[in-house]
Design an enzyme around this catalytic site. Sequence first.
Site: not given
Length: 365
Positions: A47, A139
Amino acid sequence: MDVSYDKELKIAELAVQRAALLTKKVLGIVNKGTLSKSDLSPVTIADFGAQALLISAIHHNFPKDKFIGEESAEALRSDPALLDSVWSLVSSTKLDDTESEGLLSSLASPEEMLDVINRGTESDASKGRVWVLDPIDGTATFLRGEQYAVCLALLEDGQEKVGVLGCPNLSFEGPFSQTIPGRRRKVHERQVDGDGFGRMVSAVLGRGVFIRHMSRGSLLPKEKIEPQDGIADDGINCIDSTICKAMDLEKHRKIAERVGATWPGTEMWSTQLRYVAMAIADCDLMIRVPKSSAWRAQIWDHAGGVLIFKESGGRVTDLDGAELNFTVGRRLEVNRGLIAARQGMHHVILDAVKEILGSDGKAAS
């Protein structure tokens, strides 16, 4: 001023492809450096790294533009080991094609990387050019090696102009152009591209939607996704996630039942992947009815994907039929819930939503 957005599109596509390569790298790492954010959703070194690569590429080419991104660099500043891991990824991820890589940028130090990540902390997209990004949408499924998206969108005075979604695990059978009318192109959470780099879907306002394979180097040829308004031979298919705790899934089921749609239909966790699935004709309908009246979506979960679905023949509104408003901060503060459906059936879904919410004592207006 150039209003074609050709340069913006090319740079965004290359930036997303490079960031997608970084995320694929992390998929092969046992320890993904997972942290937990305040809302208990996971965040990984991918990320942080993908956000750094996306913002650095865009800022290099459009230095006056602003950014709204999901992540900040504060966790990295307080954790030297985590910072080293992210910097190692970012500094070693480059496109194989020298010309394409040269159009982007290379960060010179970890400190510069931290500053670049924090460029995404803007909160106002109401005026001027603002790039909205989600380095990894999904995610949780990324951590399981399932579907996720690297997302980048350009807003101009709050209106979507360019949208690029990199889907590094997206896979479906056969060439895109060989789809038979009336037949679905099936996608699945666990049907992943294990050998390649997935697909990229991109759009410019008023110019349609395109899809291509991603690679390690230059951009590969793209195919146009023709706008669709018809329903496949097997009827209306929803796309949803039955493990989502924030949404009222029982109302989703009732609305789908009212319009004769299959529910939950295709299950997909990433919201942006759902827009892609609808754009490429696997699904026809996404409903989002929050359990809490205070719940609002983050703009990076929708910017880009909304444009892509609209350009493919869809319509997206909130539960009251209002267009999504990207001008009021980092969340869709004035929009409650969501209806995304093909143009020809959206009004039918909206009527069903009002009936169901009204009959349950929670009117849509």
